[in-house]
Design a protein around this motif. Structure first.
Motif, PDB file in Angstrom:
ATOM      1  N   THR A  43     -26.454  25.376 -54.407  1.00  0.00           N
ATOM      2  CA  THR A  43     -25.175  26.060 -54.359  1.00  0.00           C
ATOM      3  C   THR A  43     -24.820  26.152 -52.873  1.00  0.00           C
ATOM      4  OG1 THR A  43     -26.596  28.127 -53.942  1.00  0.00           O
ATOM      5  CG2 THR A  43     -25.744  27.708 -56.045  1.00  0.00           C
ATOM      6  N   SER A  44     -25.460  25.996 -51.789  1.00  0.00           N
ATOM      7  CA  SER A  44     -24.966  26.251 -50.432  1.00  0.00           C
ATOM      8  C   SER A  44     -24.302  25.072 -50.123  1.00  0.00           C
ATOM      9  CB  SER A  44     -26.092  26.191 -49.345  1.00  0.00           C
ATOM     10  OG  SER A  44     -27.076  27.471 -49.655  1.00  0.00           O
ATOM     11  N   TYR A  45     -24.651  23.663 -50.614  1.00  0.00           N
ATOM     12  CA  TYR A  45     -24.028  22.575 -49.930  1.00  0.00           C
ATOM     13  C   TYR A  45     -23.514  21.630 -51.358  1.00  0.00           C
ATOM     14  CZ  TYR A  45     -25.981  24.313 -45.683  1.00  0.00           C
ATOM     15  OH  TYR A  45     -26.205  24.980 -44.621  1.00  0.00           O
ATOM     16  N   PRO A  46     -22.607  22.124 -52.130  1.00  0.00           N
ATOM     17  CA  PRO A  46     -22.319  21.171 -53.143  1.00  0.00           C
ATOM     18  C   PRO A  46     -22.076  19.650 -52.960  1.00  0.00           C
ATOM     19  CG  PRO A  46     -20.862  22.759 -52.939  1.00  0.00           C
ATOM     20  CD  PRO A  46     -21.724  23.037 -51.930  1.00  0.00           C
ATOM     21  N   GLN A  47     -21.274  19.435 -51.876  1.00  0.00           N
ATOM     22  CA  GLN A  47     -20.741  18.347 -51.414  1.00  0.00           C
ATOM     23  C   GLN A  47     -21.591  17.323 -50.903  1.00  0.00           C
ATOM     24  OE1 GLN A  47     -20.863  20.886 -49.594  1.00  0.00           O
ATOM     25  NE2 GLN A  47     -20.039  20.845 -47.758  1.00  0.00           N
ATOM     26  N   ARG A  48     -22.913  17.975 -50.561  1.00  0.00           N
ATOM     27  CA  ARG A  48     -24.228  17.036 -49.979  1.00  0.00           C
ATOM     28  C   ARG A  48     -24.311  15.638 -50.277  1.00  0.00           C
ATOM     29  NH1 ARG A  48     -27.580  19.314 -45.698  1.00  0.00           N
ATOM     30  NH2 ARG A  48     -25.579  20.298 -44.685  1.00  0.00           N
ATOM     31  N   ALA A  49     -24.490  15.745 -51.853  1.00  0.00           N
ATOM     32  CA  ALA A  49     -24.923  14.407 -52.424  1.00  0.00           C
ATOM     33  C   ALA A  49     -23.934  13.258 -52.195  1.00  0.00           C
ATOM     34  CB  ALA A  49     -24.833  14.578 -53.793  1.00  0.00           C
ATOM     35  N   GLU A  50     -22.776  13.411 -51.843  1.00  0.00           N
ATOM     36  CA  GLU A  50     -21.672  12.452 -51.538  1.00  0.00           C
ATOM     37  C   GLU A  50     -22.027  12.009 -50.205  1.00  0.00           C
ATOM     38  OE1 GLU A  50     -17.898  14.309 -51.763  1.00  0.00           O
ATOM     39  OE2 GLU A  50     -18.500  15.161 -53.872  1.00  0.00           O
ATOM     40  N   LYS A  51     -22.353  12.863 -49.250  1.00  0.00           N
ATOM     41  CA  LYS A  51     -22.566  12.526 -47.829  1.00  0.00           C
ATOM     42  C   LYS A  51     -23.771  11.886 -47.328  1.00  0.00           C
ATOM     43  CE  LYS A  51     -20.979  14.183 -43.606  1.00  0.00           C
ATOM     44  NZ  LYS A  51     -20.936  15.448 -42.760  1.00  0.00           N
ATOM     45  N   TYR A  52     -24.839  12.330 -47.981  1.00  0.00           N
ATOM     46  CA  TYR A  52     -26.080  11.872 -47.537  1.00  0.00           C
ATOM     47  C   TYR A  52     -26.887  11.351 -48.785  1.00  0.00           C
ATOM     48  CZ  TYR A  52     -25.116  15.166 -43.987  1.00  0.00           C
ATOM     49  OH  TYR A  52     -24.439  15.930 -43.024  1.00  0.00           O
ATOM     50  N   ARG A  53     -28.218  10.550 -48.277  1.00  0.00           N
ATOM     51  CA  ARG A  53     -28.890   9.723 -49.378  1.00  0.00           C
ATOM     52  C   ARG A  53     -30.184  10.665 -49.499  1.00  0.00           C
ATOM     53  NH1 ARG A  53     -29.756   4.258 -46.732  1.00  0.00           N
ATOM     54  NH2 ARG A  53     -31.568   4.329 -47.971  1.00  0.00           N
ATOM     55  N   GLU A  54     -30.719  10.437 -50.734  1.00  0.00           N
ATOM     56  CA  GLU A  54     -32.295  10.788 -50.929  1.00  0.00           C
ATOM     57  C   GLU A  54     -33.151   9.631 -50.554  1.00  0.00           C
ATOM     58  OE1 GLU A  54     -32.775  13.389 -54.357  1.00  0.00           O
ATOM     59  OE2 GLU A  54     -34.322  11.549 -54.915  1.00  0.00           O
ATOM     60  N   ILE A  55     -34.108   9.800 -49.665  1.00  0.00           N
ATOM     61  CA  ILE A  55     -34.942   8.788 -49.564  1.00  0.00           C
ATOM     62  C   ILE A  55     -36.451   9.057 -49.894  1.00  0.00           C
ATOM     63  CG2 ILE A  55     -33.491   7.346 -48.132  1.00  0.00           C
ATOM     64  CD1 ILE A  55     -35.353   8.016 -45.793  1.00  0.00           C
ATOM     65  N   ASP A  56     -37.235   8.031 -50.516  1.00  0.00           N
ATOM     66  CA  ASP A  56     -38.688   8.347 -50.466  1.00  0.00           C
ATOM     67  C   ASP A  56     -39.324   7.157 -49.610  1.00  0.00           C
ATOM     68  OD1 ASP A  56     -39.221   9.988 -52.708  1.00  0.00           O
ATOM     69  OD2 ASP A  56     -38.221   8.539 -54.189  1.00  0.00           O
ATOM     70  N   MET A  57     -40.134   7.554 -48.864  1.00  0.00           N
ATOM     71  CA  MET A  57     -40.979   6.892 -47.650  1.00  0.00           C
ATOM     72  C   MET A  57     -42.346   6.967 -48.164  1.00  0.00           C
ATOM     73  SD  MET A  57     -39.129   7.873 -44.330  1.00  0.00           S
ATOM     74  CE  MET A  57     -39.292   9.379 -44.762  1.00  0.00           C
ATOM     75  N   SER A  58     -43.323   5.811 -47.727  1.00  0.00           N
ATOM     76  CA  SER A  58     -44.816   5.903 -47.686  1.00  0.00           C
ATOM     77  C   SER A  58     -44.972   5.026 -46.625  1.00  0.00           C
ATOM     78  CB  SER A  58     -45.161   5.477 -49.243  1.00  0.00           C
ATOM     79  OG  SER A  58     -44.702   4.370 -49.291  1.00  0.00           O
TER      80      SER A  58
END
Ligand code: SF4
Length: 176
Positions: A43-58
């Motif tokens: 709810t705090s940053y609904p526009q986030r998904a457009e600007k940033y990427r989700e990444i998985d690392m190992s």
């Protein structure tokens, strides 16, 4: 053993919590804190998904240790991690969680990334950088996390203010 940001976080909060978690006793589904944290992300940053990427690392650190982590909001262009916290208190454990992510980025060849810890309820942000001393500390505690997990004895209750918001509260204080 696979070590994630949760292990790093719990190590810095309470060794008993880490021991319970690593030995398969999980009660996070009963925690309002976790549910609220998820809500703040949404709810705090609904526009986030457009600007940033989700990444998985190992990263395989040794025969004993595999590191893994998932960053929800990563700005690849600026090399900045954004981590949102619902807490109304700034905690050292939050810093170590994002330092762990910065370490993982570095191990995967991404140098000089930084992190921004955001506290919407406090309207405050903290910028976090990773130093060589931090890396030595993280290397050291990965070994200690394994030692703690393998310990036969559960560490004692810490009798701290933070226990009241811990998902293991009832389990720890049931006999008191
Ligand atoms: S309730 Fe307190 S002692 Fe028990 S696991 Fe949580 S933080 Fe540790």
């Amino acid at each position: 053993m696979q070590i994630t940001a949760t292990h790093i976080n719990y190590y810095n909060i309470c060794h008993r919590k880490l021991w319970l978690f690593t030995n398969g006793i999980s009660m996070e589904h009963t925690s309002d804190t976790v549910a609220d944290g998820k809500l703040i992300h949404e709810t705090s940053y609904p526009q986030r998904a457009e600007k940033y990427r989700e990444i998985d690392m190992s990263f395989k650190l040794s025969d004993e240790v595999d590191l893994s982590g998932k960053i929800d909001f990563y700005n690849a262009k600026e090399k900045i991690i954004h981590e949102i916290k619902r807490s109304d208190k700034i905690e050292g454990a939050h810093e170590w969680q994002v330092k762990f992510y910065l370490w993982l980025l570095k191990l995967n060849g991404i140098e000089d990334a930084t992190a921004v810890l955001e506290y919407p309820t406090l309207r405050q942000t903290n910028t976090i950088e990773l130093t060589d001393t931090d890396i030595r500390y993280l290397e050291k505690i990965t070994i200690e996390i394994i030692r703690l997990k393998d310990s036969e004895k559960c560490p004692p209750v810490i009798h701290s203010k933070i226990c009241k918001s811990c998902s293991y509260y009832e389990l720890c204080y049931v006999e008191e």
